[in-house]
Design a protein around this motif. Structure first.
Motif, PDB file in Angstrom:
ATOM      1  N   LEU A 219       1.100  -0.914  -0.642  1.00  8.19           N
ATOM      2  CA  LEU A 219       0.253   0.495   0.129  1.00  8.19           C
ATOM      3  C   LEU A 219       0.465   1.271   0.234  1.00  8.19           C
ATOM      4  O   LEU A 219       0.357   2.715  -0.982  1.00  8.19           O
ATOM      5  CB  LEU A 219      -0.942   0.192   1.225  1.00  8.19           C
ATOM      6  N   GLN A 220       2.477   1.247   0.856  1.00  6.20           N
ATOM      7  CA  GLN A 220       2.352   2.670   1.118  1.00  6.20           C
ATOM      8  C   GLN A 220       3.309   3.067  -0.832  1.00  6.20           C
ATOM      9  O   GLN A 220       3.382   3.653  -0.719  1.00  6.20           O
ATOM     10  CB  GLN A 220       3.862   2.595   1.862  1.00  6.20           C
ATOM     11  N   ALA A 223       0.021   4.215  -2.590  1.00  8.21           N
ATOM     12  CA  ALA A 223       0.240   5.726  -2.455  1.00  8.21           C
ATOM     13  C   ALA A 223       1.184   6.187  -3.159  1.00  8.21           C
ATOM     14  O   ALA A 223       0.911   7.093  -3.737  1.00  8.21           O
ATOM     15  CB  ALA A 223       0.103   5.307  -1.384  1.00  8.21           C
ATOM     16  N   GLY A 349       0.509   1.480  -8.967  1.00 12.81           N
ATOM     17  CA  GLY A 349       0.073   3.156  -8.493  1.00 12.81           C
ATOM     18  C   GLY A 349      -0.297   3.799  -8.986  1.00 12.81           C
ATOM     19  O   GLY A 349      -1.337   4.817  -9.664  1.00 12.81           O
ATOM     20  N   SER A 369      -5.120   8.377  -2.596  1.00 13.18           N
ATOM     21  CA  SER A 369      -3.457   8.292  -1.785  1.00 13.18           C
ATOM     22  C   SER A 369      -3.066   8.904  -0.408  1.00 13.18           C
ATOM     23  O   SER A 369      -2.563   7.542   0.853  1.00 13.18           O
ATOM     24  CB  SER A 369      -2.566   9.170  -3.138  1.00 13.18           C
ATOM     25  N   LEU A 372      -5.207   6.030   1.820  1.00 10.03           N
ATOM     26  CA  LEU A 372      -4.460   4.443   2.205  1.00 10.03           C
ATOM     27  C   LEU A 372      -3.128   4.903   2.620  1.00 10.03           C
ATOM     28  O   LEU A 372      -2.909   4.081   3.921  1.00 10.03           O
ATOM     29  CB  LEU A 372      -3.946   4.593   0.850  1.00 10.03           C
ATOM     30  N   LEU A 373      -2.830   6.082   2.848  1.00  9.27           N
ATOM     31  CA  LEU A 373      -2.101   6.000   3.966  1.00  9.27           C
ATOM     32  C   LEU A 373      -2.000   6.126   5.615  1.00  9.27           C
ATOM     33  O   LEU A 373      -1.616   5.677   6.658  1.00  9.27           O
ATOM     34  CB  LEU A 373      -0.683   7.308   4.124  1.00  9.27           C
TER      35      LEU A 373
END
Length: 396
Positions: A219-220, A223, A349, A369, A372-373
């Protein structure tokens, strides 16, 4: 060199860190400055070709990591890195003067192959100690310095022509290639390694047991890379920045990330890593939300500074946590598999971010974005952090 020694690095990491610096300097110059301008203005090809070439580069970089990691467990670091950089240099020459779009795309893909083993060797050379995050911070400081300096340096030479710019990149690449001869002439694993199939089965079981890390691994990067296709136009259309002002914003964020990386890593080693990870992700999320309300250069620079500090807080801790999960006898394949998982986010992404911008707006991409973070920050806040570093015990 001195920054690595102060960070507690071993002498074995100094050569690979310098190779990494020159490799990333050329990659930043190639992808950030040379390829977009040369392909469209020099070769007269479409912007779509540029996008496809960048995608091909990261696809090859991601999907060759596991195999090259296995080679590093079987053959010496010096041989694998030297051979990989030679292949990548061939990719550079494929794109220069290419008469067809497919050749540019293929060349960019080949250029991505040889970068993977440099990263795997660098990550595996960080030694087990209480200063693990500090060492990761020093390593990533050099990475950011090289990646950021590449486009800035090359922009001065692009005004003088593509020929000079291309050979400047080749010169830096050759310098890194020759420095790779100083790498250790031995495998990166500490013990004899089993077969590729056996290693992969063992790592698959380890991936299943380290499920709490998987959201962060994908995810990081998803994002962050969502913002790549929209940030320049977002800065111009929504914030009202010129391209030169946007460059100042990037320099401010990058400079803060570089100078804060080692101190953040050192502090996280002493004060506890959980809160740096949670705080970094939360800082990312809140600052990106704030970006949707920014309408001036001063405010944009302030946002970039906070983003740079948040990045410096997360990166050393995150890679220190990952290092606990890599077995001694699978250093190459282990880092290769983990890097491949993170690389999936890098590929997803940009496509996702661009699609959201087309369907809704560029602001929508920034909000998704940030969301998600923010989810990552809450997840790691609630999850018992001790479970993330309950990895295998290294042999003394």
């Amino acid at each position: 060199m001195e920054i690595l020694k102060r960070a507690g690095m071993t002498e074995g990491l100094l050569p690979v860190s310098m190779v990494l610096f020159f490799v990333e300097l050329v990659r930043g110059a190639y992808l950030g400055s040379f390829l977009p301008t040369y392909v469209t203005n020099g070769l007269g090809l479409s912007v779509t070709t540029v996008g496809a070439a960048v995608t091909a580069h990261f696809v090859m970089d991601t999907f060759t990591k596991s195999f090259l990691g296995h080679l590093l467990d079987r053959f010496s670091s010096r041989k694998v890195v030297f051979g990989g950089l030679l292949i990548s240099m061939f990719g550079l020459f494929m794109t220069y003067g290419a008469p067809f779009a497919w050749l540019v795309i293929a060349g960019a893909g080949v250029f991505g192959i040889g970068i993977s083993p440099v990263w795997i060797v660098a990550l595996s050379t960080v030694k087990a100690s209480a200063a693990r995050a500090t060492q990761m911070g020093a390593l990533y400081t050099l990475w950011l310095a090289g990646l950021g300096a590449g486009p800035i340096l090359l922009n001065f030479f692009l005004d003088k022509g593509y020929h000079l710019s291309f050979w400047l990149m080749v010169a830096f690449w050759v310098l890194g290639w020759l420095l790779s001869l100083r790498l250790a002439d031995q495998t990166i694993s500490e013990v004899e390694t089993p077969s590729f199939a056996a290693q992969f089965r063992a790592l698959w079981l380890r991936l299943r047991t380290m499920r709490p890390l998987l959201p962060g691994m994908m995810l990081q990067t998803t994002a962050a890379s969502m913002l790549v296709p929209i940030l320049p136009s977002y800065a111009a259309h929504h914030v009202g920045l010129s391209y030169s002002q946007y460059s100042y914003v990037l320099l401010a964020g990058g400079f803060c990330a570089v100078i804060a990386m080692v101190p953040m890593g050192r502090l996280s080693d002493r004060r506890g890593r959980k809160w740096f990870l949670v705080g970094g992700f939360a800082g990312f999320a809140l600052t990106l939300y704030a970006l949707t309300m920014v309408r001036s250069l001063r405010a944009a620079i302030l946002v970039a500074i906070v983003l740079g500090l948040s990045y410096a807080a997360v990166l050393p801790v995150w890679n220190a946590v990952l290092s606990y999960q890599v077995p001694d006898d699978q250093q190459g394949l282990g880092w290769g598999v983990f890097s491949s998982v993170e690389g999936i986010g890098v590929m997803i992404g940009p496509i996702l971010g661009g699609r959201i911008a087309d369907l809704y707006s560029e602001t929508g991409t920034v909000v998704v974005s940030a969301t998600l973070l923010g989810i990552l920050a809450v997840f790691y806040l609630l999850f018992p952090f001790s479970h993330l570093i309950r990895g295998r015990r290294r042999r003394s």
